[in-house]
Design a protein around this motif. Structure first.
Motif, PDB file in Angstrom:
ATOM      1  N   ARG A  77       0.838  -1.207   0.000  1.00 32.36           N
ATOM      2  CA  ARG A  77       0.000   0.000   0.000  1.00 32.36           C
ATOM      3  C   ARG A  77       0.870   1.252   0.000  1.00 32.36           C
ATOM      4  O   ARG A  77       1.847   1.344   0.741  1.00 32.36           O
ATOM      5  N   VAL A  78       0.475   2.218  -0.834  1.00 35.55           N
ATOM      6  CA  VAL A  78       1.241   3.465  -0.908  1.00 35.55           C
ATOM      7  C   VAL A  78       0.565   4.531  -0.056  1.00 35.55           C
ATOM      8  O   VAL A  78      -0.663   4.598   0.025  1.00 35.55           O
ATOM      9  N   GLU A  79       1.381   5.351   0.601  1.00 32.66           N
ATOM     10  CA  GLU A  79       0.878   6.423   1.448  1.00 32.66           C
ATOM     11  C   GLU A  79       1.415   7.747   0.926  1.00 32.66           C
ATOM     12  O   GLU A  79       2.617   7.880   0.679  1.00 32.66           O
ATOM     13  N   TYR A  80       0.527   8.711   0.782  1.00 32.27           N
ATOM     14  CA  TYR A  80       0.893   9.996   0.191  1.00 32.27           C
ATOM     15  C   TYR A  80       0.784  11.096   1.231  1.00 32.27           C
ATOM     16  O   TYR A  80      -0.207  11.189   1.947  1.00 32.27           O
ATOM     17  N   THR A  81       1.815  11.919   1.325  1.00 29.73           N
ATOM     18  CA  THR A  81       1.808  13.084   2.205  1.00 29.73           C
ATOM     19  C   THR A  81       1.798  14.326   1.341  1.00 29.73           C
ATOM     20  O   THR A  81       2.717  14.531   0.531  1.00 29.73           O
ATOM     21  N   VAL A  82       0.753  15.154   1.475  1.00 31.54           N
ATOM     22  CA  VAL A  82       0.587  16.310   0.599  1.00 31.54           C
ATOM     23  C   VAL A  82       1.826  17.195   0.605  1.00 31.54           C
ATOM     24  O   VAL A  82       2.350  17.546   1.657  1.00 31.54           O
ATOM     25  N   ALA A  83       2.275  17.553  -0.611  1.00 26.00           N
ATOM     26  CA  ALA A  83       3.395  18.474  -0.833  1.00 26.00           C
ATOM     27  C   ALA A  83       4.726  17.912  -0.349  1.00 26.00           C
ATOM     28  O   ALA A  83       5.704  18.635  -0.288  1.00 26.00           O
ATOM     29  N   HIS A  84       4.760  16.645   0.000  1.00 24.34           N
ATOM     30  CA  HIS A  84       6.012  16.045   0.453  1.00 24.34           C
ATOM     31  C   HIS A  84       6.411  14.866  -0.414  1.00 24.34           C
ATOM     32  O   HIS A  84       7.386  14.934  -1.149  1.00 24.34           O
ATOM     33  N   GLY A  85       5.659  13.768  -0.334  1.00 22.52           N
ATOM     34  CA  GLY A  85       6.024  12.618  -1.140  1.00 22.52           C
ATOM     35  C   GLY A  85       5.236  11.369  -0.813  1.00 22.52           C
ATOM     36  O   GLY A  85       4.188  11.420  -0.170  1.00 22.52           O
ATOM     37  N   ILE A  86       5.801  10.219  -1.241  1.00 29.01           N
ATOM     38  CA  ILE A  86       5.109   8.938  -1.140  1.00 29.01           C
ATOM     39  C   ILE A  86       6.020   7.928  -0.448  1.00 29.01           C
ATOM     40  O   ILE A  86       7.243   7.923  -0.660  1.00 29.01           O
ATOM     41  N   SER A  87       5.413   7.059   0.343  1.00 28.47           N
ATOM     42  CA  SER A  87       6.167   5.966   0.964  1.00 28.47           C
ATOM     43  C   SER A  87       5.455   4.652   0.707  1.00 28.47           C
ATOM     44  O   SER A  87       4.227   4.600   0.670  1.00 28.47           O
ATOM     45  N   ILE A 104       8.646  -2.305  -1.127  1.00 24.53           N
ATOM     46  CA  ILE A 104       8.849  -3.203  -2.268  1.00 24.53           C
ATOM     47  C   ILE A 104       9.869  -4.266  -1.859  1.00 24.53           C
ATOM     48  O   ILE A 104      11.003  -3.940  -1.491  1.00 24.53           O
ATOM     49  N   GLY A 105       9.436  -5.522  -1.916  1.00 19.83           N
ATOM     50  CA  GLY A 105      10.341  -6.608  -1.556  1.00 19.83           C
ATOM     51  C   GLY A 105      10.862  -6.497  -0.148  1.00 19.83           C
ATOM     52  O   GLY A 105      12.024  -6.870   0.127  1.00 19.83           O
ATOM     53  N   GLY A 106      10.055  -5.976   0.754  1.00 22.93           N
ATOM     54  CA  GLY A 106      10.468  -5.842   2.140  1.00 22.93           C
ATOM     55  C   GLY A 106      11.306  -4.614   2.423  1.00 22.93           C
ATOM     56  O   GLY A 106      11.669  -4.372   3.580  1.00 22.93           O
ATOM     57  N   ARG A 107      11.622  -3.830   1.397  1.00 18.40           N
ATOM     58  CA  ARG A 107      12.447  -2.631   1.593  1.00 18.40           C
ATOM     59  C   ARG A 107      11.567  -1.381   1.522  1.00 18.40           C
ATOM     60  O   ARG A 107      10.689  -1.281   0.664  1.00 18.40           O
ATOM     61  N   ARG A 108      11.789  -0.444   2.415  1.00 18.63           N
ATOM     62  CA  ARG A 108      10.991   0.783   2.448  1.00 18.63           C
ATOM     63  C   ARG A 108      11.488   1.740   1.372  1.00 18.63           C
ATOM     64  O   ARG A 108      12.681   2.057   1.293  1.00 18.63           O
ATOM     65  N   ILE A 109      10.554   2.190   0.544  1.00 15.15           N
ATOM     66  CA  ILE A 109      10.871   3.095  -0.561  1.00 15.15           C
ATOM     67  C   ILE A 109      10.205   4.439  -0.302  1.00 15.15           C
ATOM     68  O   ILE A 109       9.022   4.498   0.051  1.00 15.15           O
ATOM     69  N   LEU A 110      10.950   5.522  -0.507  1.00 11.34           N
ATOM     70  CA  LEU A 110      10.422   6.876  -0.371  1.00 11.34           C
ATOM     71  C   LEU A 110      10.719   7.647  -1.649  1.00 11.34           C
ATOM     72  O   LEU A 110      11.796   7.499  -2.233  1.00 11.34           O
ATOM     73  N   ILE A 111       9.774   8.467  -2.070  1.00  9.47           N
ATOM     74  CA  ILE A 111      10.011   9.342  -3.217  1.00  9.47           C
ATOM     75  C   ILE A 111       9.296  10.663  -2.964  1.00  9.47           C
ATOM     76  O   ILE A 111       8.160  10.686  -2.502  1.00  9.47           O
ATOM     77  N   GLY A 112      10.008  11.756  -3.213  1.00  8.47           N
ATOM     78  CA  GLY A 112       9.388  13.050  -2.969  1.00  8.47           C
ATOM     79  C   GLY A 112      10.391  14.180  -2.915  1.00  8.47           C
ATOM     80  O   GLY A 112      11.440  14.140  -3.558  1.00  8.47           O
ATOM     81  N   SER A 113      10.070  15.181  -2.095  1.00  6.88           N
ATOM     82  CA  SER A 113      10.886  16.389  -2.020  1.00  6.88           C
ATOM     83  C   SER A 113      12.092  16.194  -1.105  1.00  6.88           C
ATOM     84  O   SER A 113      12.177  15.233  -0.338  1.00  6.88           O
ATOM     85  N   TRP A 114      13.011  17.156  -1.168  1.00  8.44           N
ATOM     86  CA  TRP A 114      14.191  17.155  -0.293  1.00  8.44           C
ATOM     87  C   TRP A 114      13.761  17.194   1.175  1.00  8.44           C
ATOM     88  O   TRP A 114      14.291  16.461   2.010  1.00  8.44           O
ATOM     89  N   HIS A 115      12.772  18.040   1.491  1.00 10.28           N
ATOM     90  CA  HIS A 115      12.313  18.152   2.873  1.00 10.28           C
ATOM     91  C   HIS A 115      11.784  16.820   3.388  1.00 10.28           C
ATOM     92  O   HIS A 115      12.057  16.428   4.521  1.00 10.28           O
ATOM     93  N   PHE A 116      11.025  16.124   2.545  1.00  6.68           N
ATOM     94  CA  PHE A 116      10.405  14.870   2.954  1.00  6.68           C
ATOM     95  C   PHE A 116      11.459  13.803   3.253  1.00  6.68           C
ATOM     96  O   PHE A 116      11.434  13.159   4.301  1.00  6.68           O
ATOM     97  N   LEU A 117      12.380  13.636   2.325  1.00  2.00           N
ATOM     98  CA  LEU A 117      13.368  12.572   2.490  1.00  2.00           C
ATOM     99  C   LEU A 117      14.434  12.910   3.524  1.00  2.00           C
ATOM    100  O   LEU A 117      14.725  12.103   4.422  1.00  2.00           O
ATOM    101  N   MET A 118      15.018  14.087   3.404  1.00  2.00           N
ATOM    102  CA  MET A 118      16.189  14.392   4.217  1.00  2.00           C
ATOM    103  C   MET A 118      15.850  14.962   5.598  1.00  2.00           C
ATOM    104  O   MET A 118      16.572  14.709   6.560  1.00  2.00           O
ATOM    105  N   GLU A 119      14.769  15.736   5.689  1.00  2.00           N
ATOM    106  CA  GLU A 119      14.444  16.357   6.969  1.00  2.00           C
ATOM    107  C   GLU A 119      13.393  15.574   7.743  1.00  2.00           C
ATOM    108  O   GLU A 119      13.567  15.279   8.926  1.00  2.00           O
ATOM    109  N   ASP A 120      12.293  15.212   7.070  1.00  2.00           N
ATOM    110  CA  ASP A 120      11.237  14.486   7.778  1.00  2.00           C
ATOM    111  C   ASP A 120      11.608  13.022   8.017  1.00  2.00           C
ATOM    112  O   ASP A 120      11.369  12.482   9.102  1.00  2.00           O
ATOM    113  N   GLU A 121      12.167  12.369   7.007  1.00  2.00           N
ATOM    114  CA  GLU A 121      12.462  10.935   7.098  1.00  2.00           C
ATOM    115  C   GLU A 121      13.930  10.651   7.411  1.00  2.00           C
ATOM    116  O   GLU A 121      14.329   9.488   7.551  1.00  2.00           O
TER     117      GLU A 121
END
Length: 703
Positions: free
Chosen positions: A449-459, A462-479
């Motif tokens: 299941r994919v989860e979307y955070t407005v104006a940030h990104g998606i988590s 896949i294959g047991g590994r956590r995948i994140l895609i989105g903005s710099w703030h989402f990946l580097m600061e929030d996550e």
């Protein structure tokens, strides 16, 4: 199809269709066929005369050949086009007007005086009853004036005047109802749901993207945040906040969970739902919208409301003037001349027609306006706020490069990104999906299941590994993701001319997808033209970096810009400007713009942006040209000028008629006739286009 050419000049041909009488449905099918022909830019079908007019570019032979090949039985037309075309309604109102005029002529020419008197007396009862009902409610309003004029005329056995007044009042009522219904139906058609693709849930739980026409009752459909719910149905899984403003008028989103019921056309603001489809017919959605518009006050501008109140307030003065004229002159004819003239009819008829006609004219440019008050606010606004991505920049950004930060191939990283991004409606997401498609990269569902955070990104996983895609703030600061060791120099050297989308796997940066988001060619011109049209402050707000925002702002020529902003920042800015007494326009295309769109006095959405943005917005414009904002501003400005001009004309004409009547220069019959004719003339003038070179709305019949 058999036809005969009646008249033609270069680029325009008029044909007569041979065969049995054409129905409205037949005309709609032919209209749809002609509108879809290459080279045809305008077509009109006239069932009453069995004629069609086609305006085209290119070769005449191609048009003739296409007409010869046409068959209504083999032309596939979407059912919602036939159900909601509005052609049958137009024919119905035309028939009403023709019948009324014919009966009036026959009444005057063929019937003897006693019969005419009896018929006129019976008809007058309805108007007199309305006037008495108004008085019983202790209100001296327009019905009282109509009743007095008709009642006094009948008391004087002046059936010509009484009949003329009732006839013109009837014509005015039909024209007002026709204009209102046509505008409402045109607006409802443009708001009607047109979902092309939906996520169908197979029995094994896998999702596949299918055409909405393939969905049947009891099928399962999954809807994610930012999308419009495509069908009526029962929620069988998930929890979400659903915005039902367009359907119920409720300002706050409503929580929906398992067992709840959702309606087609409502917008999913937060969460995710799986629903069991109960109803797939598009007509139910259309009918709900029509009912909502007719019951709401959205179509009313404050000027329309003022006109109605002013009209009612003027009635006592007209009655007082009538009495005063009689007391001073002791002349019933002069007193009646005042009574036959009132300002209210023109005010109540011309103002709504002006507004609704302006909405219709905007529609010919591909601009959908959900109410007259938004055109008034558009004319009064002095500040406009632009989103950048997909608004000032083109709606179709492209992936320029995929820069890997691990040992995986760029194409594999792009495939993973596309697999996740295809679920969400955003221009950057479409760029990733299109890039993978262009390279032939197959990305079947392989994530959880994919989860979307407005104006940030998606988590997702896949294959047991956590995948994140989105903005710099989402990946580097929030996550708190990190750049792999040894890759710092590559990261520091990322090309600055592109927007960046970051992909991380298990907390480590895996790739940076560089997206080229070229500026719209007309963006700078549009900003400058809006300033010339009366806007004093132009602002750009974007979640992009300061470096990218500065470059774009400089090219476009906005007065202010703000970078790295969140959705709540955009909305807060709009509210601050409104708090300072400014009328604010907001234009955007994404989920992250929806809060600001709903906060603005006029929220404008791009037509191919996120569905929730279009649903919440007050105005929708086509995606191909920002100049439509300028066009809307010009139409709105001209509408306010027309309304002011109508006020002056109504006061001048009716004041002059009263003066002529008091002086005894015109009789009551002439006074009533001139008053009603001037009212109709002003109303018909108000139905004309506001811009000198307005486009014609192909597929719609003129009045």
């Amino acid at each position: 199809m058999k036809f005969a050419v009646r008249h033609e000049i270069k680029g325009r041909i008029r044909i007569h269709i041979c065969g049995k009488r054409m129905s409205c449905r037949d005309a709609d099918i032919l209209q749809y066929y002609l509108d879809g022909l290459e080279g045809v830019y305008k077509a009109g079908i006239y069932p009453r005369t069995q004629d069609a007019v086609i305006c085209y570019h290119g070769k005449r032979e191609q048009i003739i050949d296409a007409l010869q090949k046409y068959s209504k039985d083999t032309t596939a037309v979407p059912e919602h086009v036939l159900e909601n075309s509005g052609r049958a309604m137009n024919e119905q109102f035309k028939e009403k007007l023709v019948t009324m005029a014919a009966l009036r002529a026959a009444h005057n020419l063929l019937l003897p005086y006693p019969v005419r008197f009896a018929i006129t007396a019976v008809k007058s009862v309805r108007y007199i009853r309305r006037g008495i009902a108004s008085l019983l409610k202790r209100k001296i309003e327009v019905p009282v004036l109509d009743a007095a004029a008709i009642g006094v005329s009948m008391a004087r056995a002046d059936i010509r005047t009484a009949g003329s007044v009732m006839f013109l009042l009837g014509v005015g009522e039909i024209l007002e109802e026709w204009t209102h219904k046509k505008s409402v139906n045109d607006l409802a058609r443009s708001m009607s749901l047109r979902s092309e693709k939906v996520w169908f849930v197979k029995p094994d739980g896998q999702e596949i993207l299918v055409d909405s026409s393939e969905i049947r009752p009891k099928d399962l459909v999954r809807v994610r945040m930012g999308n419009v719910i495509p069908f009526d149905g029962e929620v069988v899984q998930g929890e979400a906040m659903v915005n039902q403003t367009s359907l119920t008028g409720e300002p706050q989103p409503v929580r929906k969970s398992t067992g709840g019921y959702v309606y087609a056309g409502t917008a999913l603001e937060e969460g995710e739902l799986t629903l069991c489809v109960r109803e797939t017919a598009g007509s139910s959605r259309y009918e709900k919208i029509v009912g909502m518009i007719e019951d709401s006050e959205k179509l009313k501008s404050s000027l329309e409301g003022k006109a109605e109140h002013l009209a009612d307030r003027l009635v006592p003065y007209t009655l007082a003037g009538t009495v005063l004229t009689y007391l001073l002159t002791r002349n019933v004819a002069k007193a009646l001349s005042v009574l036959m003239v009132d300002f209210s009819c023109a005010l109540k008829l011309a103002m709504p027609i002006s507004v609704l006609s302006a909405i219709r004219e905007a529609g010919t440019y591909g601009i959908t306006v959900k109410g007259g008050k938004y055109m008034e606010a558009m004319a009064e606004a002095r500040t406009i706020v632009f989103d950048k991505t997909g608004t000032l920049t083109k709606a179709k950004p492209v992936v320029a490069e995929v820069i890997p930060f691990n040992d995986m191939e760029p194409d594999e990283l792009l495939r993973i990104a596309a697999c996740i991004e295809e679920h969400f409606p955003h221009s950057m997401a479409r760029a990733v999906v299109n890039a993978a498609k262009a390279k032939g990269l197959v990305h079947e569902e392989m994530h959880s299941r994919v989860e979307y955070t407005v104006a940030h990104g998606i988590s997702t996983t896949i294959g047991g590994r956590r995948i994140l895609i989105g903005s710099w703030h989402f990946l580097m600061e929030d996550e708190h993701c990190t750049v792999p060791e040894g890759m710092e120099e590559r990261f520091a050297g990322l090309p600055g001319e592109y927007s960046h989308l970051y992909l991380a796997i298990e907390g480590k940066l895996a790739a940076v997808i560089c997206v080229e988001d070229p500026l719209r060619e007309e963006a700078a011109y549009t900003v400058n033209a809006l300033k010339e049209a009366g806007l004093e402050k132009t602002v750009m707000m974007t979640g992009d970096s300061e470096r990218t925002a500065c470059v774009i702002a400089g090219k476009v020529g906005v007065d202010e810009y703000y970078s790295e902003v969140l959705p709540e920042d955009k909305a807060a800015y709009v509210k601050r400007q409104k708090g300072s007494g400014q009328k604010v326009i907001m234009i955007g295309d994404g989920i992250n713009d929806s809060l600001a769109l709903s906060s603005a006095d006029v929220g404008i959405a791009i037509s191919d942006g996120a569905e929730i943005a279009r649903e919440i917005a007050d105005v929708t414009i086509a995606a191909d040209n920002l100049h439509e904002i300028v066009t809307l501003k010009q139409i709105s400005n001209q509408l306010m000028k027309r309304i002011s001009r109508n006020y002056r004309t109504i006061v001048g004409v009716n004041g002059g008629l009263i003066l002529l009547g008091v002086c005894g220069l015109i009789r009551p019959t002439a006074s009533a006739m001139l008053h009603n004719l001037s009212t109709l003339a002003i109303s018909l003038k108000s139905m004309e286009n506001l811009l000198p070179h307005s486009k014609e709305n192909t597929g719609a019949e003129s009045y």
